[in-house]
Design a protein around this motif. Structure first.
Motif, PDB file in Angstrom:
ATOM      1  N   VAL A  33      -9.262  52.158 -28.159  1.00  0.00           N
ATOM      2  CA  VAL A  33      -8.243  52.212 -27.115  1.00  0.00           C
ATOM      3  C   VAL A  33      -8.074  50.842 -26.476  1.00  0.00           C
ATOM      4  CG1 VAL A  33      -8.521  54.666 -26.562  1.00  0.00           C
ATOM      5  CG2 VAL A  33      -9.953  52.968 -25.405  1.00  0.00           C
ATOM      6  N   ALA A  34      -6.901  50.638 -25.885  1.00  0.00           N
ATOM      7  CA  ALA A  34      -6.621  49.409 -25.137  1.00  0.00           C
ATOM      8  C   ALA A  34      -5.874  49.818 -23.875  1.00  0.00           C
ATOM      9  CB  ALA A  34      -5.789  48.438 -25.961  1.00  0.00           C
ATOM     10  N   PHE A  35      -6.271  49.238 -22.738  1.00  0.00           N
ATOM     11  CA  PHE A  35      -5.629  49.599 -21.478  1.00  0.00           C
ATOM     12  C   PHE A  35      -5.989  48.599 -20.394  1.00  0.00           C
ATOM     13  CE2 PHE A  35      -9.671  51.695 -21.860  1.00  0.00           C
ATOM     14  CZ  PHE A  35     -10.281  51.517 -20.629  1.00  0.00           C
ATOM     15  N   GLY A  36      -5.236  48.676 -19.335  1.00  0.00           N
ATOM     16  CA  GLY A  36      -5.498  47.888 -18.142  1.00  0.00           C
ATOM     17  C   GLY A  36      -5.705  48.830 -16.976  1.00  0.00           C
ATOM     18  N   PRO A  37      -5.828  48.282 -15.776  1.00  0.00           N
ATOM     19  CA  PRO A  37      -6.068  49.127 -14.608  1.00  0.00           C
ATOM     20  C   PRO A  37      -4.959  50.152 -14.360  1.00  0.00           C
ATOM     21  CG  PRO A  37      -6.545  46.852 -14.085  1.00  0.00           C
ATOM     22  CD  PRO A  37      -5.899  46.863 -15.442  1.00  0.00           C
ATOM     23  N   GLU A  38      -3.730  49.810 -14.703  1.00  0.00           N
ATOM     24  CA  GLU A  38      -2.613  50.729 -14.503  1.00  0.00           C
ATOM     25  C   GLU A  38      -1.912  50.952 -15.829  1.00  0.00           C
ATOM     26  OE1 GLU A  38      -1.351  49.720  -9.970  1.00  0.00           O
ATOM     27  OE2 GLU A  38      -0.572  48.380 -11.518  1.00  0.00           O
ATOM     28  N   GLY A  39      -1.212  52.054 -15.939  1.00  0.00           N
ATOM     29  CA  GLY A  39      -0.476  52.351 -17.160  1.00  0.00           C
ATOM     30  C   GLY A  39      -1.232  53.305 -18.054  1.00  0.00           C
ATOM     31  N   THR A  40      -0.729  53.407 -19.266  1.00  0.00           N
ATOM     32  CA  THR A  40      -1.305  54.365 -20.205  1.00  0.00           C
ATOM     33  C   THR A  40      -2.498  53.779 -20.939  1.00  0.00           C
ATOM     34  OG1 THR A  40       0.155  53.651 -21.981  1.00  0.00           O
ATOM     35  CG2 THR A  40       0.940  55.465 -20.606  1.00  0.00           C
ATOM     36  N   VAL A  41      -3.317  54.673 -21.441  1.00  0.00           N
ATOM     37  CA  VAL A  41      -4.426  54.298 -22.321  1.00  0.00           C
ATOM     38  C   VAL A  41      -3.884  54.474 -23.735  1.00  0.00           C
ATOM     39  CG1 VAL A  41      -6.767  54.834 -23.058  1.00  0.00           C
ATOM     40  CG2 VAL A  41      -6.129  55.072 -20.639  1.00  0.00           C
ATOM     41  N   ALA A  42      -3.673  53.355 -24.418  1.00  0.00           N
ATOM     42  CA  ALA A  42      -3.031  53.384 -25.735  1.00  0.00           C
ATOM     43  C   ALA A  42      -4.062  53.370 -26.854  1.00  0.00           C
ATOM     44  CB  ALA A  42      -2.105  52.177 -25.882  1.00  0.00           C
ATOM     45  N   GLU A  43      -3.740  54.075 -27.924  1.00  0.00           N
ATOM     46  CA  GLU A  43      -4.578  53.987 -29.116  1.00  0.00           C
ATOM     47  C   GLU A  43      -4.425  52.578 -29.668  1.00  0.00           C
ATOM     48  OE1 GLU A  43      -5.313  56.041 -33.478  1.00  0.00           O
ATOM     49  OE2 GLU A  43      -3.966  57.004 -32.047  1.00  0.00           O
ATOM     50  N   TRP A  44      -5.541  51.962 -30.039  1.00  0.00           N
ATOM     51  CA  TRP A  44      -5.536  50.621 -30.611  1.00  0.00           C
ATOM     52  C   TRP A  44      -5.865  50.784 -32.085  1.00  0.00           C
ATOM     53  CZ3 TRP A  44      -9.632  46.338 -30.452  1.00  0.00           C
ATOM     54  CH2 TRP A  44      -9.038  45.081 -30.614  1.00  0.00           C
ATOM     55  N   PRO A  45      -4.988  50.403 -33.007  1.00  0.00           N
ATOM     56  CA  PRO A  45      -5.172  50.709 -34.433  1.00  0.00           C
ATOM     57  C   PRO A  45      -6.219  49.833 -35.128  1.00  0.00           C
ATOM     58  CG  PRO A  45      -3.170  49.436 -34.135  1.00  0.00           C
ATOM     59  CD  PRO A  45      -3.724  49.700 -32.761  1.00  0.00           C
TER      60      PRO A  45
END
Length: 152
Positions: A33-45
């Protein structure tokens, strides 16, 4: 390992991690996964640290792959924000149970864009992200789950 956090926080926080998973805001993910403090938690391929490319790091950091002329700042209005102010200050990469260093060729474009890149094992990356995020820093984290390769 279970991490404790302020339950009133609306920011993305790593709440646990273990063999084969990462938990963010008490939601379990069995993939990178990749994410920051705000926003969505995205799948990281990414399945393994050896697969990490510049393009994948840029994707995790939320950067476009368009090249910016290094002299563009000359055309910006005085007092304008620098190009690197748009992205994160630092990208933390968790490479699983062990730290797997990335080549300078892979890191160079992010460093040239003014983004610090820190590579460490996923446990250290999760803890470091939580600390920097709590301090209000512009941080992004990309985490690979551990796969039973934790050091003894």
């Amino acid at each position: 390992m279970k991490l404790h956090t302020d339950p009133a926080s609306a920011l993305n926080t790593v709440t646990a991690y273990g063999d084969g998973y990462i938990e963010v805001n008490q939601v379990r993910f069995s993939h990178a996964v990749a994410f920051g403090p705000e926003g969505t938690v995205a799948e990281w391929p990414v399945q393994a640290a050896a697969e990490i490319t510049t393009s994948l790091l840029q994707q995790a950091a939320g950067l476009s792959e368009t090249r910016r002329d290094p002299l563009d700042f000359l055309d910006e209005p005085e007092g304008g924000s620098p190009a690197h102010g748009i992205g994160p200050e630092v990208l933390i990469v968790g490479t699983g149970g062990r730290q797997r260093l990335l080549s300078q060729e892979v890191l160079r474009p992010l460093l040239m864009a003014g983004i610090g890149v820190e590579v460490m094992d996923t446990q250290a990356a999760a803890r470091t992200y939580n600390i920097l995020m709590a301090e209000g820093r512009r941080v992004i984290v990309a985490l690979l789950p551990t796969q039973g390769d934790l050091p003894a």
